[in-house]
Design a protein around this motif. Structure first.
Motif, PDB file in Angstrom:
ATOM      1  N   UNK A 183      43.769   2.063 111.774  1.00 56.51           N
ATOM      2  CA  UNK A 183      44.043   3.139 110.826  1.00 56.51           C
ATOM      3  C   UNK A 183      43.608   2.707 109.431  1.00 56.51           C
ATOM      4  N   UNK A 184      42.800   3.510 108.774  1.00 53.25           N
ATOM      5  CA  UNK A 184      42.375   3.236 107.411  1.00 53.25           C
ATOM      6  C   UNK A 184      42.957   4.255 106.451  1.00 53.25           C
ATOM      7  N   UNK A 185      43.607   3.783 105.389  1.00 51.79           N
ATOM      8  CA  UNK A 185      44.234   4.664 104.408  1.00 51.79           C
ATOM      9  C   UNK A 185      43.589   4.411 103.043  1.00 51.79           C
ATOM     10  N   UNK A 186      42.827   5.377 102.572  1.00 52.63           N
ATOM     11  CA  UNK A 186      42.085   5.224 101.321  1.00 52.63           C
ATOM     12  C   UNK A 186      42.326   6.455 100.448  1.00 52.63           C
ATOM     13  N   UNK A 187      43.448   6.475  99.713  1.00 49.42           N
ATOM     14  CA  UNK A 187      43.849   7.673  98.970  1.00 49.42           C
ATOM     15  C   UNK A 187      43.217   7.830  97.595  1.00 49.42           C
ATOM     16  N   UNK A 188      42.401   6.865  97.161  1.00 47.91           N
ATOM     17  CA  UNK A 188      41.802   6.993  95.825  1.00 47.91           C
ATOM     18  C   UNK A 188      40.632   7.955  95.866  1.00 47.91           C
ATOM     19  N   UNK A 189      40.476   8.726  94.796  1.00 49.32           N
ATOM     20  CA  UNK A 189      39.457   9.776  94.747  1.00 49.32           C
ATOM     21  C   UNK A 189      38.085   9.271  94.310  1.00 49.32           C
ATOM     22  N   UNK A 190      37.960   8.001  93.985  1.00 45.27           N
ATOM     23  CA  UNK A 190      36.688   7.479  93.489  1.00 45.27           C
ATOM     24  C   UNK A 190      35.678   7.231  94.595  1.00 45.27           C
ATOM     25  N   UNK A 191      34.543   7.878  94.484  1.00 43.73           N
ATOM     26  CA  UNK A 191      33.489   7.715  95.496  1.00 43.73           C
ATOM     27  C   UNK A 191      32.967   6.279  95.535  1.00 43.73           C
ATOM     28  N   UNK A 192      32.832   5.638  94.378  1.00 39.83           N
ATOM     29  CA  UNK A 192      32.286   4.285  94.338  1.00 39.83           C
ATOM     30  C   UNK A 192      33.184   3.299  95.078  1.00 39.83           C
ATOM     31  N   UNK A 193      34.488   3.574  95.118  1.00 38.52           N
ATOM     32  CA  UNK A 193      35.398   2.707  95.870  1.00 38.52           C
ATOM     33  C   UNK A 193      35.122   2.829  97.361  1.00 38.52           C
ATOM     34  N   UNK A 194      35.036   4.066  97.825  1.00 44.24           N
ATOM     35  CA  UNK A 194      34.880   4.272  99.267  1.00 44.24           C
ATOM     36  C   UNK A 194      33.517   3.803  99.760  1.00 44.24           C
ATOM     37  N   UNK A 195      32.527   3.784  98.890  1.00 47.02           N
ATOM     38  CA  UNK A 195      31.206   3.285  99.273  1.00 47.02           C
ATOM     39  C   UNK A 195      31.275   1.815  99.685  1.00 47.02           C
ATOM     40  N   UNK A 196      32.239   1.084  99.159  1.00 46.96           N
ATOM     41  CA  UNK A 196      32.407  -0.322  99.520  1.00 46.96           C
ATOM     42  C   UNK A 196      33.013  -0.453 100.914  1.00 46.96           C
ATOM     43  N   UNK A 197      33.951   0.427 101.250  1.00 45.19           N
ATOM     44  CA  UNK A 197      34.673   0.319 102.512  1.00 45.19           C
ATOM     45  C   UNK A 197      33.941   0.977 103.681  1.00 45.19           C
ATOM     46  N   UNK A 198      33.122   1.961 103.397  1.00 44.84           N
ATOM     47  CA  UNK A 198      32.488   2.759 104.446  1.00 44.84           C
ATOM     48  C   UNK A 198      31.688   1.925 105.451  1.00 44.84           C
ATOM     49  N   UNK A 199      30.844   0.982 105.011  1.00 39.98           N
ATOM     50  CA  UNK A 199      30.089   0.193 105.994  1.00 39.98           C
ATOM     51  C   UNK A 199      30.990  -0.591 106.945  1.00 39.98           C
ATOM     52  N   UNK A 200      32.090  -1.121 106.434  1.00 44.26           N
ATOM     53  CA  UNK A 200      33.024  -1.858 107.294  1.00 44.26           C
ATOM     54  C   UNK A 200      33.635  -0.930 108.338  1.00 44.26           C
ATOM     55  N   UNK A 201      34.067   0.234 107.908  1.00 51.81           N
ATOM     56  CA  UNK A 201      34.707   1.177 108.826  1.00 51.81           C
ATOM     57  C   UNK A 201      33.728   1.643 109.905  1.00 51.81           C
ATOM     58  N   UNK A 202      32.492   1.928 109.511  1.00 52.37           N
ATOM     59  CA  UNK A 202      31.500   2.366 110.490  1.00 52.37           C
ATOM     60  C   UNK A 202      31.146   1.245 111.460  1.00 52.37           C
ATOM     61  N   UNK A 203      31.051   0.027 110.950  1.00 50.26           N
ATOM     62  CA  UNK A 203      30.716  -1.101 111.820  1.00 50.26           C
ATOM     63  C   UNK A 203      31.818  -1.364 112.840  1.00 50.26           C
ATOM     64  N   UNK A 204      33.073  -1.200 112.423  1.00 52.62           N
ATOM     65  CA  UNK A 204      34.181  -1.363 113.362  1.00 52.62           C
ATOM     66  C   UNK A 204      34.086  -0.339 114.491  1.00 52.62           C
ATOM     67  N   UNK A 205      33.736   0.894 114.132  1.00 53.25           N
ATOM     68  CA  UNK A 205      33.597   1.934 115.147  1.00 53.25           C
ATOM     69  C   UNK A 205      32.408   1.649 116.058  1.00 53.25           C
ATOM     70  N   UNK A 206      31.311   1.173 115.485  1.00 49.49           N
ATOM     71  CA  UNK A 206      30.126   0.872 116.279  1.00 49.49           C
ATOM     72  C   UNK A 206      30.392  -0.239 117.295  1.00 49.49           C
ATOM     73  N   UNK A 207      31.315  -1.113 116.965  1.00 43.14           N
ATOM     74  CA  UNK A 207      31.618  -2.226 117.867  1.00 43.14           C
ATOM     75  C   UNK A 207      32.710  -1.898 118.873  1.00 43.14           C
TER      76      UNK A 207
END
Length: 298
Positions: free
Chosen positions: A24-48
């Motif tokens: 479960x990932x909880x990312x409540x901040x509205x800043x796009x630049x923040x989520x750009x950092x986390x997105x590759x990790x989340x996608x890679x976890x799903x890919x694996x």
């Protein structure tokens, strides 16, 4: 076939058969630049092969089959703002006063973070998609550590006992190190709001120490305690102080690297992962046509 050989054969035959974790990932901040950092990790976890559920303002357009978005869209305005460079080139009179101007600017910069956190928390605690996601079981929880601990309180309300991994898209916030038992002595560890290095002069150390203590106190009083009150009022229960709950975090991943951010004392639970948002594609950096305004994803 000998038993030993049979065991080896079965072991290698089943070596690729694994059960993916429920994340479960909880990312409540509205800043796009923040989520750009986390997105590759989340996608890679799903890919694996892991089953990833992500609550954020930025759902994927083409998510993998085992990737579930819980969208916060509509709760608050997404953080894409415009900054006028004239504000920096022609600062107010108080900003020109040594030390006092610097302290004033650091405080002013943090005030919007409080308003953003409280506005988000007040709506997220009653957001049906989030409540549905929190009612399920998970093996690990990823949560952003920035300007809010509302999600930590929600994990307690829904009795989620999975290990919590905290992620930062920036350097350590003034209130982060203590929750994992790390040392951020302000006499030689500059806080995120200053431009100091570890080689600070006496007055710089005084300013750094004051801001570290002030912002830590401010965050507890202006954010954590108010978020806790919101959660308790909405659910009609008493929960431990958020300043205590955050110390249950098992691991903090921070988007820094000592080559750029300087060396600082770390603990095993605090790991630098600077650059995890980068990919192998080489893209041309767009030219800036208007220097009077700079678009910033906060």
């Amino acid at each position: 076939m000998r038993p030993a050989l049979a065991f080896i054969f079965v072991f290698f035959a089943l070596s690729n058969y694994v059960h993916g974790a429920r994340i479960l990932g909880l990312f409540p901040h509205t800043g796009r630049s923040h989520h750009m950092v986390f997105e590759p990790l989340l996608q890679k976890l799903a890919e694996r092969g892991h089953h990833v559920t992500v609550a954020s303002f930025f759902p994927l357009k083409n998510p993998p089959a085992n990737y579930t978005d819980v969208s916060f869209e509509g709760i608050a305005k997404v953080g894409v703002e415009t900054f006028d460079l004239n504000w920096f080139e022609n600062p107010e009179f108080i900003l020109r006063i040594p030390i006092i101007g610097s302290i004033y600017k650091q405080v002013i910069d943090f005030l919007p973070l409080r308003d953003m956190a409280l506005n988000m928390c007040s709506k997220a605690i009653d957001w049906p998609p989030l409540k549905e996601a929190l009612s399920k079981e998970y093996d690990v929880v990823l949560v952003e550590n920035f300007n809010s601990d509302c999600m930590i309180g929600m994990l307690h309300v829904y009795k989620i006992k999975a290990p919590v991994v905290s992620l930062l898209s920036s350097n350590l916030m003034p209130w982060t190190a203590e929750r994992i038992g790390a040392t951020d002595n302000p006499s030689y560890v500059p806080i995120i709001t200053t431009s100091f290095t570890a080689q600070m002069k006496f007055l710089e150390r005084m300013e750094n120490t004051f801001m570290k203590l002030f912002l830590s106190y401010w965050y507890r009083q202006a954010v954590q305690m108010k978020e806790q009150a919101m959660i308790e009022k909405h659910y009609g229960i008493k929960i431990p102080e958020l300043s205590h709950l955050v110390k249950n975090i098992s691991l903090i991943l921070i988007n820094t690297h000592h080559a750029f951010n300087g060396a600082k004392p770390l603990v095993p639970g605090l790991v630098e992962v600077g650059g995890m948002h980068l990919n192998s594609r080489r893209e041309v950096i767009p030219e800036v046509s208007d220097l009077n305004n700079v678009y910033c994803l906060i």
